[in-house]
Motif scaffolding. Structure first.
Motif, PDB file in Angstrom:
ATOM      1  N   ASP A 196       0.165   4.427   1.095  1.00 15.47           N
ATOM      2  CA  ASP A 196      -0.195   5.563   1.950  1.00 15.47           C
ATOM      3  C   ASP A 196       0.650   5.614   3.223  1.00 15.47           C
ATOM      4  O   ASP A 196       0.152   5.850   4.319  1.00 15.47           O
ATOM      5  N   ASP A 238       6.946  10.475  -5.158  1.00 14.30           N
ATOM      6  CA  ASP A 238       6.268   9.188  -5.168  1.00 14.30           C
ATOM      7  C   ASP A 238       6.454   8.441  -6.483  1.00 14.30           C
ATOM      8  O   ASP A 238       6.264   7.228  -6.533  1.00 14.30           O
ATOM      9  N   SER A 245       4.021  13.421   5.335  1.00 11.60           N
ATOM     10  CA  SER A 245       2.874  12.537   5.171  1.00 11.60           C
ATOM     11  C   SER A 245       2.694  12.171   3.703  1.00 11.60           C
ATOM     12  O   SER A 245       3.251  12.794   2.807  1.00 11.60           O
ATOM     13  N   HIS A 246       1.881  11.125   3.486  1.00 12.86           N
ATOM     14  CA  HIS A 246       1.560  10.742   2.112  1.00 12.86           C
ATOM     15  C   HIS A 246       0.349  11.494   1.607  1.00 12.86           C
ATOM     16  O   HIS A 246       0.302  11.929   0.457  1.00 12.86           O
ATOM     17  N   ASN A 247      -0.641  11.666   2.436  1.00 13.89           N
ATOM     18  CA  ASN A 247      -1.941  12.165   1.995  1.00 13.89           C
ATOM     19  C   ASN A 247      -1.880  13.574   1.422  1.00 13.89           C
ATOM     20  O   ASN A 247      -2.387  13.827   0.324  1.00 13.89           O
ATOM     21  N   ASP A 248      -1.257  14.491   2.160  1.00 14.48           N
ATOM     22  CA  ASP A 248      -1.252  15.884   1.710  1.00 14.48           C
ATOM     23  C   ASP A 248       0.150  16.465   1.623  1.00 14.48           C
ATOM     24  O   ASP A 248       0.313  17.665   1.374  1.00 14.48           O
ATOM     25  N   GLU A 274       0.855  -1.171   0.000  1.00 14.76           N
ATOM     26  CA  GLU A 274       0.000   0.000   0.000  1.00 14.76           C
ATOM     27  C   GLU A 274       0.895   1.226   0.000  1.00 14.76           C
ATOM     28  O   GLU A 274       1.987   1.197   0.570  1.00 14.76           O
ATOM     29  N   TYR A 313       1.151   8.408  11.255  1.00 11.19           N
ATOM     30  CA  TYR A 313       1.995   9.609  11.213  1.00 11.19           C
ATOM     31  C   TYR A 313       2.490   9.992  12.597  1.00 11.19           C
ATOM     32  O   TYR A 313       3.616  10.450  12.756  1.00 11.19           O
TER      33      TYR A 313
END
Length: 123
Positions: free
Chosen positions: A31, A74, A52-55, A29, A102
Motif C-alpha cells: 500500500d 501493480d 496513490s495505491h488505494n484509489d 506491504e 501520501y
C-alpha cells in the motif's frame, strides 16, 4: 530491502515526449504510493507528481499539469511517467520515490528514493 530503479531517460527535442519507468521491489506491504521528482543542475529538487495505491488518485505540480501523466501497473510493480510537451527547463535528473504517507511527497520527504534517470531536452 526496497529498491526503486528508474529507466527511460534520454535526449529529446523540445516539444517531444518520453516515458519514464520506475520498477519497485522489496516491499513487504503493497500500500505504498509512488512519486516523481526532478532536480535540474544548480537548482533545488522539485516534486512533480504522485499516485496513490488505494484509489489511484494522482496529483501534479502546476509546472507539469496537463503535459505529464502518471500511472501505475501493480501487476508489474511499476509506475510510469508519460512526459509530453517537454521544455528545455525540464532538463534534469528524474527520481522516483515511494512512501506510505501520501502527503510526504509534497513535503519532499518520501521514505525511499531511486537513483535517478537523466533527461535532456534540447532547445
Amino acid at each position: 530491502e526496497v529498491h526503486l530503479v528508474e529507466s527511460g531517460g534520454g535526449l529529446v527535442p523540445a516539444g517531444g515526449s518520453l516515458r519514464l519507468s520506475c520498477a519497485a521491489s522489496g516491499f513487504t506491504e503493497d500500500d505504498y504510493a509512488i512519486g516523481w521528482f526532478r532536480q535540474a543542475p544548480g537548482k533545488e529538487r522539485e516534486w512533480i507528481s504522485c499516485i496513490s495505491h488505494n484509489d489511484g488518485g494522482t496529483n501534479y505540480a502546476d509546472s507539469v499539469k496537463g503535459r505529464f501523466i502518471i500511472s501505475r501497473d501493480d501487476t508489474r510493480n511499476a509506475v510510469y511517467l508519460q512526459m509530453n510537451g517537454l521544455k528545455p527547463e525540464g532538463t534534469a535528473d528524474y527520481h522516483c520515490a515511494a512512501s506510505f504517507r501520501y502527503a510526504s511527497f509534497r513535503a519532499g520527504a518520501p521514505d525511499y528514493w531511486g537513483q535517478g534517470t537523466q533527461v535532456i531536452v534540447s532547445a
